[in-house]
Design an enzyme around this catalytic site. Structure first.
Site, PDB file in Angstrom:
ATOM      1  N   PRO A  91       0.848  -1.198   0.000  1.00  0.00           N
ATOM      2  CA  PRO A  91       0.000   0.000   0.000  1.00  0.00           C
ATOM      3  C   PRO A  91       0.881   1.246   0.000  1.00  0.00           C
ATOM      4  O   PRO A  91       1.807   1.350   0.802  1.00  0.00           O
ATOM      5  CB  PRO A  91      -0.770  -0.123   1.326  1.00  0.00           C
ATOM      6  CG  PRO A  91       0.058  -1.008   2.203  1.00  0.00           C
ATOM      7  CD  PRO A  91       0.870  -1.894   1.290  1.00  0.00           C
ATOM      8  N   GLN A 138      -6.790  -1.651   3.449  1.00  0.00           N
ATOM      9  CA  GLN A 138      -5.994  -1.349   4.648  1.00  0.00           C
ATOM     10  C   GLN A 138      -6.583  -0.180   5.443  1.00  0.00           C
ATOM     11  O   GLN A 138      -6.946   0.843   4.859  1.00  0.00           O
ATOM     12  CB  GLN A 138      -4.554  -0.991   4.282  1.00  0.00           C
ATOM     13  CG  GLN A 138      -3.699  -0.907   5.542  1.00  0.00           C
ATOM     14  CD  GLN A 138      -2.344  -0.258   5.336  1.00  0.00           C
ATOM     15  OE1 GLN A 138      -2.268   0.905   4.942  1.00  0.00           O
ATOM     16  NE2 GLN A 138      -1.290  -1.000   5.607  1.00  0.00           N
ATOM     17  N   CYS A 166       2.791   3.146   9.589  1.00  0.00           N
ATOM     18  CA  CYS A 166       2.965   4.483   9.014  1.00  0.00           C
ATOM     19  C   CYS A 166       3.681   5.399  10.004  1.00  0.00           C
ATOM     20  O   CYS A 166       3.249   5.537  11.151  1.00  0.00           O
ATOM     21  CB  CYS A 166       1.607   5.073   8.633  1.00  0.00           C
ATOM     22  SG  CYS A 166       1.779   6.706   7.900  1.00  0.00           S
ATOM     23  N   LYS A 182       0.259  -4.999   9.236  1.00  0.00           N
ATOM     24  CA  LYS A 182       1.533  -4.543   8.676  1.00  0.00           C
ATOM     25  C   LYS A 182       2.239  -3.693   9.726  1.00  0.00           C
ATOM     26  O   LYS A 182       1.703  -2.655  10.140  1.00  0.00           O
ATOM     27  CB  LYS A 182       1.273  -3.746   7.396  1.00  0.00           C
ATOM     28  CG  LYS A 182       2.522  -3.298   6.676  1.00  0.00           C
ATOM     29  CD  LYS A 182       2.185  -2.924   5.237  1.00  0.00           C
ATOM     30  CE  LYS A 182       3.369  -2.368   4.482  1.00  0.00           C
ATOM     31  NZ  LYS A 182       3.675  -0.988   4.799  1.00  0.00           N
ATOM     32  N   ASN A 231       9.189  -7.136   3.649  1.00  0.00           N
ATOM     33  CA  ASN A 231       9.043  -5.899   2.881  1.00  0.00           C
ATOM     34  C   ASN A 231      10.239  -4.984   3.163  1.00  0.00           C
ATOM     35  O   ASN A 231      10.815  -5.034   4.234  1.00  0.00           O
ATOM     36  CB  ASN A 231       7.709  -5.224   3.302  1.00  0.00           C
ATOM     37  CG  ASN A 231       7.555  -3.808   2.797  1.00  0.00           C
ATOM     38  OD1 ASN A 231       7.359  -2.878   3.574  1.00  0.00           O
ATOM     39  ND2 ASN A 231       7.629  -3.618   1.513  1.00  0.00           N
ATOM     40  N   GLY A 243       7.041  -2.043  -2.751  1.00  0.00           N
ATOM     41  CA  GLY A 243       6.449  -0.711  -2.858  1.00  0.00           C
ATOM     42  C   GLY A 243       7.205   0.140  -3.858  1.00  0.00           C
ATOM     43  O   GLY A 243       6.983   0.068  -5.071  1.00  0.00           O
TER      44      GLY A 243
HETATM   45  C1  LIG Z   1       4.692   7.386  -0.589  1.00  0.00           C
HETATM   46  C2  LIG Z   1       4.506   6.229   0.339  1.00  0.00           C
HETATM   47  C3  LIG Z   1       3.241   5.942   0.812  1.00  0.00           C
HETATM   48  C4  LIG Z   1       3.037   4.854   1.682  1.00  0.00           C
HETATM   49  N1  LIG Z   1       1.778   4.573   2.115  1.00  0.00           N
HETATM   50  C5  LIG Z   1       1.569   3.500   2.909  1.00  0.00           C
HETATM   51  C6  LIG Z   1       0.252   3.130   3.319  1.00  0.00           C
HETATM   52  O1  LIG Z   1      -0.751   3.741   2.950  1.00  0.00           O
HETATM   53  N2  LIG Z   1       0.136   2.042   4.140  1.00  0.00           N
HETATM   54  C7  LIG Z   1       1.225   1.314   4.549  1.00  0.00           C
HETATM   55  O2  LIG Z   1       1.071   0.335   5.296  1.00  0.00           O
HETATM   56  N3  LIG Z   1       2.459   1.627   4.165  1.00  0.00           N
HETATM   57  C8  LIG Z   1       2.659   2.684   3.350  1.00  0.00           C
HETATM   58  N4  LIG Z   1       3.925   2.966   2.912  1.00  0.00           N
HETATM   59  C9  LIG Z   1       5.027   2.038   3.242  1.00  0.00           C
HETATM   60  C10 LIG Z   1       5.160   0.979   2.145  1.00  0.00           C
HETATM   61  O3  LIG Z   1       3.997   0.172   2.050  1.00  0.00           O
HETATM   62  C11 LIG Z   1       6.371   0.058   2.406  1.00  0.00           C
HETATM   63  O4  LIG Z   1       6.206  -0.568   3.650  1.00  0.00           O
HETATM   64  C12 LIG Z   1       7.681   0.830   2.424  1.00  0.00           C
HETATM   65  O5  LIG Z   1       7.744   1.771   1.379  1.00  0.00           O
HETATM   66  C13 LIG Z   1       8.877  -0.128   2.319  1.00  0.00           C
HETATM   67  O6  LIG Z   1       8.784  -0.926   1.167  1.00  0.00           O
HETATM   68  P1  LIG Z   1       9.546  -0.551  -0.216  1.00  0.00           P
HETATM   69  O7  LIG Z   1      10.991  -0.331   0.128  1.00  0.00           O
HETATM   70  O8  LIG Z   1       9.308  -1.722  -1.109  1.00  0.00           O
HETATM   71  O9  LIG Z   1       8.926   0.722  -0.724  1.00  0.00           O
HETATM   72  C14 LIG Z   1       4.142   4.060   2.074  1.00  0.00           C
HETATM   73  C15 LIG Z   1       5.416   4.364   1.592  1.00  0.00           C
HETATM   74  C16 LIG Z   1       5.613   5.429   0.736  1.00  0.00           C
HETATM   75  C17 LIG Z   1       6.999   5.718   0.225  1.00  0.00           C
END
Ligand SMILES: Cc1cc2nc3c(=O)[nH]c(=O)nc-3n(C[C@H](O)[C@H](O)[C@H](O)COP(=O)(O)O)c2cc1C
Length: 315
Positions: free
Chosen positions: A12, A66, A97, A136, A197, A221
């Protein structure tokens, strides 16, 4: 069974993983997707804009909705409302978050400061719906003061069907590198599936995450932004097959499809605003991209953005 063994989920991402992007990722190999985080308080106050964030197309399944919040009853009601209104495949609780406007209300990663409340929330949500509830989490509030294994165990005891770990602390926000070894610790601590993740940007990264942590599935993500082909790359890596990068023609077609589908769903004003950053991600790293990106950011309509993309890939 959710998540599928060796599954690859789209993370997400608030403001990014709306329906059109989720559909693209599903088509290119994501095994499941999750909506952007939806406010349980927003639903409590009957915000239609909040409720809209739960909507999806059948082609996106399996999909999770979520929620973020702090109140067990509101979160349970939100889960029930989502189940009744959109029938998602699972419900996910955001306990990761790190942003100020979320944690100041005791939601997101602030839940990691109150184990008892966290347990009550997971239990209330799990009891509220007949579909899996997943959680999460981050690894903790302060770096190296890890609570991930403890909170994963509480999740399991409170009825969660799986736990996703983004192994950073709240204070790290999105800096540094995630502590993958924490995924291995959490995997050892619980019997429910663990989704790893954080910082996966290639097929090789995903293989490494699986190998080093024994996690059941991975969640992607930021690595997919501008590169939704990453899901196919990881699938190929898991099968030990070579991955062929998309041709310029394939890239162009996907970008144009993305812009058009986004405009159809959300309207021109949002398309013109949001497709700029998206197209910039797609073009990043390609020869000659910086001039094209500057033109994209100067455009005043999504049709102009399409034209820039068409011209970019012509040469
Ligand atoms: C712009 C942005 C928005 C995000 N929004 C959410 C969210 O709505 N819910 C959530 O659980 N994590 C959110 N995250 C965290 C990501 O889901 C993920 O856990 C995090 O970016 C690490 O994974 P990655 O390195 O693959 O991006 C967000 C991250 C970013 C950068």
């Amino acid at each position: 069974m959710f998540p599928s063994k060796n599954g690859i989920l789209l993370a997400p991402l608030a403001g990014i993983t709306e329906p059109v992007y989720r559909r693209i990722c599903r088509r290119l190999g994501a095994d499941a997707v999750v909506t952007e985080m939806v406010s349980a308080d927003g639903l409590h106050y009957k915000s239609e804009n909040t409720a809209k964030l739960m909507e999806f197309d059948e082609s996106e399944r399996p999909i999770g909705v979520q929620f973020f919040g702090n109140d067990p009853e509101r979160l349970a009601n939100a889960a029930k409302f989502a189940y009744e209104r959109v029938r998602p495949d699972f419900i996910d609780l955001n306990a990761g978050c790190p942003v100020a406007k979320v944690v100041k209300n005791g939601a997101g990663s602030a839940l990691l400061k109150d184990a008892a409340r966290f347990g009550r929330i997971v239990e209330a949500m799990s009891k509220a719906v007949p579909i899996p509830v997943t959680v999460k989490i981050r690894s903790g509030w302060n770096t190296h003061e890890w609570v991930d294994a403890e909170f994963a165990k509480i999740s399991q005891e409170s009825g969660a069907a799986a736990v996703t770990l983004h192994p950073r602390s709240q204070t790290m926000m999105f800096t540094g590198h995630s502590f993958w070894e924490r995924v291995a610790v959490v995997k050892q601590a619980v019997s429910i599936p663990v989704i790893g993740n954080g910082d996966i940007t290639s097929g090789a990264d995903a293989l490494k995450m699986f190998k080093e942590t024994d996690c059941d599935a991975v969640m992607i993500g930021r690595g997919s932004l501008g590169n939704p082909w990453l899901f196919a790359e990881i699938k190929a890596a898991l099968k030990g097959e070579p991955f062929v990068s998309p041709s310029r023609q394939e890239r162009k077609e996907l970008i144009i499809d993305h812009i058009r589908a986004f405009r159809d769903l959300h309207g021109e004003q949002r398309a013109c605003g949001e497709m700029k950053k998206c197209v910039a991600w797609y073009l990043k790293g390609l020869p000659g991209a910086s001039a094209a990106r500057a033109n994209v950011f100067a455009s005043s309509s999504s049709i102009m953005i399409e034209e820039i993309v068409n011209n970019f890939f012509k040469v």
